[in-house]
Enzyme design. Structure first.
Site, PDB file in Angstrom:
ATOM      1  N   SER A 126     -93.935 -30.510  30.993  1.00  0.00           N
ATOM      2  CA  SER A 126     -93.881 -31.947  30.609  1.00  0.00           C
ATOM      3  C   SER A 126     -95.301 -32.710  30.470  1.00  0.00           C
ATOM      4  O   SER A 126     -95.150 -33.772  30.388  1.00  0.00           O
ATOM      5  CB  SER A 126     -92.856 -32.733  31.310  1.00  0.00           C
ATOM      6  OG  SER A 126     -93.157 -32.813  32.829  1.00  0.00           O
TER       7      SER A 126
ATOM      8  N   SER B 264     -95.653 -40.209  40.059  1.00  0.00           N
ATOM      9  CA  SER B 264     -94.873 -41.507  40.662  1.00  0.00           C
ATOM     10  C   SER B 264     -93.794 -41.562  39.812  1.00  0.00           C
ATOM     11  O   SER B 264     -93.558 -41.260  38.815  1.00  0.00           O
ATOM     12  CB  SER B 264     -95.763 -42.784  40.291  1.00  0.00           C
ATOM     13  OG  SER B 264     -95.159 -43.691  41.029  1.00  0.00           O
ATOM     14  N   GLY B 265     -92.604 -42.179  40.896  1.00  0.00           N
ATOM     15  CA  GLY B 265     -91.587 -42.236  40.185  1.00  0.00           C
ATOM     16  C   GLY B 265     -91.035 -43.743  40.141  1.00  0.00           C
ATOM     17  O   GLY B 265     -91.712 -44.660  40.747  1.00  0.00           O
TER      18      GLY B 265
ATOM     19  N   TYR C 264     -98.157 -49.995  32.373  1.00  0.00           N
ATOM     20  CA  TYR C 264     -97.598 -49.208  31.489  1.00  0.00           C
ATOM     21  C   TYR C 264     -97.754 -49.381  29.896  1.00  0.00           C
ATOM     22  O   TYR C 264     -96.823 -50.039  29.479  1.00  0.00           O
ATOM     23  CB  TYR C 264     -96.301 -48.588  31.947  1.00  0.00           C
ATOM     24  CG  TYR C 264     -96.084 -47.230  31.394  1.00  0.00           C
ATOM     25  CD1 TYR C 264     -95.826 -46.788  30.149  1.00  0.00           C
ATOM     26  CD2 TYR C 264     -95.792 -46.039  32.422  1.00  0.00           C
ATOM     27  CE1 TYR C 264     -95.167 -45.607  29.705  1.00  0.00           C
ATOM     28  CE2 TYR C 264     -95.504 -44.749  31.850  1.00  0.00           C
ATOM     29  CZ  TYR C 264     -95.284 -44.542  30.508  1.00  0.00           C
ATOM     30  OH  TYR C 264     -94.731 -43.281  30.204  1.00  0.00           O
TER      31      TYR C 264
END
Length: 562
Positions: free
Chosen positions: A140, A220-221, A474
């Site tokens: 991914s 990171s989540g 983001y």
């Protein structure tokens, strides 16, 4: 058959799952207005695999025999499909190139070890043959960490860790689990949940990425506000190097010199192959809720997120979208029925009468976990902060919908490619004091890049992953390139991508918060960690891997490679 499942060779996720706009009546007009593309026009699907021109494998008989002896005949693959799947990650450039049959250098063999001992044999064999070894998890990656260098003449072996997929033990007293590095996110959580535990780590790539990949790229989540980034979650690990294994015990803290654990975090395969990881685990919470809020402006939303980090509340998620991303999210809604269909217009009418500019409104999601009293306490604190900054609560309904769909967003990029548009992301982090200037200047940089290309473009942003001193921003951008030639599309893409990344550097932000360096971001590494810092990193990599056998070309800018 190896038993390891992979994503589509041409796009994100699995076959049979695609994005559609047909059940979202507001999306087509929105896209037409913002980037001038008609979603109802016929698209161009990816080519048939049979039409790709795949270079022949360079695997020689001697190395092939050693690899097969190590893992078994069935677990050394040289067929074209397997090799193409392991050539690229899922970055925008990767997908454009593979759709265009741009395959100048493909791994020569895919090897599927079953345990650490087999990993050791494979690593030793490839290095002894002076080959190149590239670790592969879920595939991914979107920063160019998986693709062999174009000019690499040595044999290239992709080491797929998909068979190392088990939780080996749980230390319940310590809240730790020992896990094999090739486990995918859903499989990891299923195994832990069955014992009453969770890591709490949920990156956007959760369904198609592995624990080892998270560690190798400093992932990171979305719940990192509570559980921490993977660098916080990772306590110990085992890493295979030629002829030896690094073994780091899962200590809560240590003062034994510069941290080898930290060196391996984010090393992208250049410091060895991660085979096991000790991770923090937590008891499954009694309740889990995502609540939606709406702020009158982006500045108000950012200020509220900052205030929450300074409060006694400790939510799992703190996310707020800018006006553009909010508008995009609203355009993605399916038609409502009954009372729900009337509630939205009524609310917006009320807000307009209160003086809100709805074109500036910003959607926010905040997550909570714990028992009933704890949720009540935290939501009370957050609610006061939201109201102080002019926001309102929308409720659990929109939050639950976001929670259900949060892992599906990457499918949109394949849809955009089908209709002739390029869409990608860049994420960063900076101190709270610099976020507003960083945001404004990056949006301006992207807009100027669109103007330079003479195209209609769209850029949007959200804040996530709040910390004591700052937060992650983001950015997502999309535009229709003015050419249907892959090389020219990639060139235009880089005009926009470079503008955004350079804005990060110019505004004292990092070049990547959680996607890693790879090859895509390596150009800016010296700006991020200084020239002297880059020398330290180059010296470390040179000492560990003097023959450049372990994923060469990633992390360091080209002129720093030895």
């Amino acid at each position: 058959m190896t038993g390891v499942q992979h994503q589509k060779w041409w796009g994100w996720g699995v076959e049979g799952i695609t994005f559609t706009h047909e059940d979202k009546p507001k999306l087509a007009p929105f896209v037409m207005e913002k980037v001038g593309i008609d979603l109802n026009a016929p698209g161009t699907p990816p080519p048939a695999f049979e039409d790709l021109k795949v270079p022949a494998s360079l695997l020689d008989g001697d190395l092939a025999s050693v690899l097969r002896a190590a893992v078994g005949d069935a677990y050394v693959g040289t067929d074209d499909m397997d090799r193409v799947v392991h050539t690229y990650g899922k970055g925008l450039v990767d997908l454009v190139r593979v759709r265009a049959s741009d395959l100048p250098r493909v791994p020569d063999a895919i090897v599927y070890p079953a345990d650490e001992d087999q990993v050791r044999q494979v690593v030793d064999a490839v290095v002894a043959a002076d080959g190149v070894l590239i670790p592969f998890g879920g595939g991914s990656n979107i920063s160019g960490s998986l693709t062999p260098p174009v000019d690499e003449k040595r044999v290239v072996v992709s080491l797929d860790l998909g068979r190392l997929n088990r939780v080996l033990e749980v230390d319940e007293a310590a809240g730790l689990a020992r896990v094999q590095a090739g486990v995918l996110g859903p499989d990891l959580e299923d195994q832990l949940n069955s014992r009453g535990w969770t890591t709490g780590h949920q990156p956007d790539s959760f369904r198609h990425s592995t624990l080892g990949g998270w560690v190798a790229t400093r992932s990171s989540g979305m719940q990192s506000d509570k559980y921490g980034d993977i660098s916080d979650i990772t306590r110990g690990m085992r890493v295979v190097l030629p002829g030896k294994v690094i073994a780091l015990r899962p200590l809560p803290s240590t003062s034994s010199g510069p941290s080898v654990r930290e060196m391996i975090l984010g090393s992208e395969g250049r410091l060895g192959v991660i085979t096991e990881v000790w991770v923090n685990v937590h008891r499954l919470p009694k309740n889990r809720e995502i609540v939606a809020y709406l702020f009158p402006t982006w500045a108000a939303g950012l200020a509220a997120m900052h205030a929450i980090t300074e409060s006694d509340a400790s939510p799992t998620v703190t996310r707020v979208s800018d006006a553009n991303e909010t508008a995009f999210s609203l355009s993605m809604q399916k038609p409502s029925k009954g009372l729900a269909a009337k509630a939205g217009p009524i609310l917006f009418n009320v807000l307009e009468r209160r003086g809100w500019d709805l074109n500036a409104a910003c959607l926010s999601y905040i997550g909570y976990e714990g028992d009933d009293d704890h949720l009540k306490y935290e939501k009370s604190i957050v609610g006061k902060i939201v109201r102080k900054h002019g926001g309102i609560k929308l409720g659990k309904g929109p939050g639950a919908l976001y929670d259900q769909k949060k892992f599906d967003t990457p499918y949109i990029r394949d849809f955009l490619l089908d209709i002739g548009a390029l869409g990608d992301v860049s994420e960063t982090a900076a101190p709270w004091s610099k976020l507003m200037d960083l945001y404004a200047n990056t949006v301006r940089a992207a807009t100027d890049a669109f103007a330079e290309l003479g195209v209609m473009g769209f850029v949007m942003c959200h804040l996530s992953h709040s910390y004591h001193s700052g937060a992650c921003l983001y950015f997502t951008f999309a535009f229709p390139p003015s050419s249907d030639v892959a090389a020219e599309q990639i060139e235009q893409y880089w005009v926009v991508k470079r503008a955004i990344q350079q804005s990060f550097v110019d505004n004292d932000a990092t070049i990547s918060h959680h996607h890693g360096v790879g090859t895509d971001h390596a150009h800016w590494l010296e700006d991020d960690i200084s020239s002297a810092g880059t020398e330290v990193m180059a010296g470390l990599l040179r000492a560990v891997d003097p023959g450049r056998n372990l994923n060469p070309g990633t992390l360091l800018p080209a002129h720093r490679e030895w």
